[in-house]
Design an enzyme around this catalytic site. Structure first.
Site, PDB file in Angstrom:
ATOM      1  N   ASP A 130       0.866  -1.189   0.000  1.00 56.13           N
ATOM      2  CA  ASP A 130       0.000   0.000   0.000  1.00 56.13           C
ATOM      3  C   ASP A 130       0.894   1.228   0.000  1.00 56.13           C
ATOM      4  OD1 ASP A 130      -2.198   1.960   0.635  1.00 56.13           O
ATOM      5  OD2 ASP A 130      -3.340   0.131   0.966  1.00 56.13           O
ATOM      6  N   GLY A 163       4.611   1.251  -1.474  1.00 56.82           N
ATOM      7  CA  GLY A 163       4.904   1.528  -2.879  1.00 56.82           C
ATOM      8  C   GLY A 163       3.645   1.783  -3.679  1.00 56.82           C
ATOM      9  N   ASP A 164       3.853   2.076  -4.962  1.00 53.57           N
ATOM     10  CA  ASP A 164       2.762   2.367  -5.897  1.00 53.57           C
ATOM     11  C   ASP A 164       2.424   1.083  -6.655  1.00 53.57           C
ATOM     12  OD1 ASP A 164       1.160   3.147  -7.945  1.00 53.57           O
ATOM     13  OD2 ASP A 164       2.554   4.604  -8.800  1.00 53.57           O
ATOM     14  N   PHE A 165       1.190   0.623  -6.504  1.00 50.04           N
ATOM     15  CA  PHE A 165       0.870  -0.676  -7.114  1.00 50.04           C
ATOM     16  C   PHE A 165       0.841  -0.659  -8.639  1.00 50.04           C
ATOM     17  CE2 PHE A 165      -3.710  -0.062  -5.213  1.00 50.04           C
ATOM     18  CZ  PHE A 165      -4.086   0.817  -6.219  1.00 50.04           C
ATOM     19  N   HIS A 212     -12.648  -1.369  -8.104  1.00 46.54           N
ATOM     20  CA  HIS A 212     -13.799  -0.460  -8.237  1.00 46.54           C
ATOM     21  C   HIS A 212     -13.419   1.014  -8.030  1.00 46.54           C
ATOM     22  CE1 HIS A 212     -15.305  -0.570  -3.725  1.00 46.54           C
ATOM     23  NE2 HIS A 212     -14.058  -0.166  -3.830  1.00 46.54           N
TER      24      HIS A 212
END
Ligand SMILES: C[S@@+](CC[C@H](N)C(=O)[O-])C[C@H]1O[C@@H](n2cnc3c(N)ncnc32)[C@H](O)[C@@H]1O
Length: 340
Positions: free
Chosen positions: A206, A231-233, A250
């Protein structure tokens, strides 16, 4: 007009009047939570005067709010004018193991309330007005505003606690391997997964401010079997065998959803699985939680809830194929995909 037509017309007028003022129900729930009504009723029934004194609000106004909520079985008023907890009201107690008060406070907060009031602008423009109101996208806003970030992630944590037991019990995880919880918040679902599957390892992924608040370290039952990655997914997907995306897809439009699914596809082992855990929109006109949640996603994220064919199409574009859909006991379904 016949008697039957007149009765049907009367019912339709009542419905439209009630629905047009439906926002007052949200507002009333917020009043009850902020005044601590459910907590104050934990020791037994109290009158509106007693509740108002404890909550620091006006008795007559609170009584009318509670009378309204009682029409939806949130609190019950008896013939002596005392209010009681009901099943729903019990979930508003702050010490309830399944606590929905924080969820009410988030979903009735200005973060949702202001964009909801401008749904017509969103529909006209075809994009959320969240960034226009708050100056940046929601997740950036939450990262920069500590108090709003706390409200959001506490609510998601509490909501997840009502869901993750049912999710984990509904899916046969492999005996060994690595589960990656993509955008896993503070790690409630990953914790439950590792406790119930002692042969598995887990990675919580996350954003940094969220991972900083994770609680995985507190339980010796999962010691040495987890890793928390900030981190950035979209750019840093850890390798693994099962990818959990609960209430993630979503949040995003189709283009970003495909990017995210492709990142999972590229990082996963050959027998890997991607589990999209969201509500799935059924065909037809019946009420369904997915149809409400869909509008909530529209107003704050440009996200959407999807039907089975829509999810299948996203998987195809990401090099995946939909294997099956498993209903969980709550509102969520587990949509399983494998490499195409
Ligand atoms: C709606 S919450 C769902 C959290 C959790 N999966 C649950 O079901 O409770 C979305 C999560 O995605 C995380 N997130 C958003 N953008 C992200 C990004 N670019 N990289 C990693 N995590 C991100 C948020 O911080 C948040 O925890």
């Amino acid at each position: 007009m016949s008697e039957v037509d007149r009765a049907a017309m009367g019912a339709a007028v009542r419905q439209l009047l009630g629905d047009s003022l439906g926002y007052l129900y949200s507002a009333a729930l917020r009043v009850a939570v902020r005044a601590g009504v459910a907590d104050h009723l934990a020791g037994g029934p109290l009158t509106a005067e007693q509740l108002a004194a404890l909550g620091g609000v006006q008795a007559d106004h609170l009584k009318r709010v509670l009378r309204f909520l009682a029409t939806r079985e949130v609190f019950r008023e008896d013939e002596n004018g005392a209010f009681h907890l009901t099943t729903a009201a019990g979930l508003l107690r702050s010490d309830s193991p399944l606590a929905m008060g924080s969820v009410v406070l988030l979903l009735t907060d200005e973060l949702y309330w202001l964009p909801a009031g401008r749904l017509d602008d969103t529909v006209r423009k075809g994009t959320t007005v969240f960034d226009e109101i708050f100056g940046k996208p929601l997740f950036d806003y939450l990262a920069d505003d500590e108090e709003r970030g706390r409200i959001f992630h506490t609510a998601l944590d509490d909501l997840s606690a009502t869901e993750h037991g049912g999710v984990v019990a509904s899916y046969d995880f492999p005996e060994t391997g690595t589960v990656v919880d993509v955008g896993g918040g503070r790690g409630g679902l990953l914790h439950e997964t590792l406790v119930k599957n002692p042969g598995l390892h887990g990675v919580l992924l996350d954003l940094a401010p969220v991972v900083a608040g994770h609680r995985l370290g507190a339980d010796p039952a999962i010691a040495g079997r987890w890793q928390a990655v900030a981190g950035d997914f979209f750019s840093e997907m850890p390798s693994g065998d099962v990818y959990l995306l609960k209430r993630i897809l979503h949040d995003w439009d189709d283009e970003n959803s495909v990017r995210l699914l492709r990142a999972c596809r590229n990082a996963m082992s050959s027998q890997g699985r991607v589990l999209v855990i969201d509500t799935v929109v059924p065909p037809g006109n019946d009420p369904d939680p997915s149809k409400v949640s869909d509008l909530a996603m529209m107003i704050v994220f440009d996200g959407k809830e999807r039907s089975e064919p829509e999810l299948s199409e996203l998987f195809t574009q990401a090099g995946l194929k939909l294997e099956r859909i498993i209903r969980t006991p709550g509102t969520l379904s587990i949509v399983e995909a494998s490499a195409a």
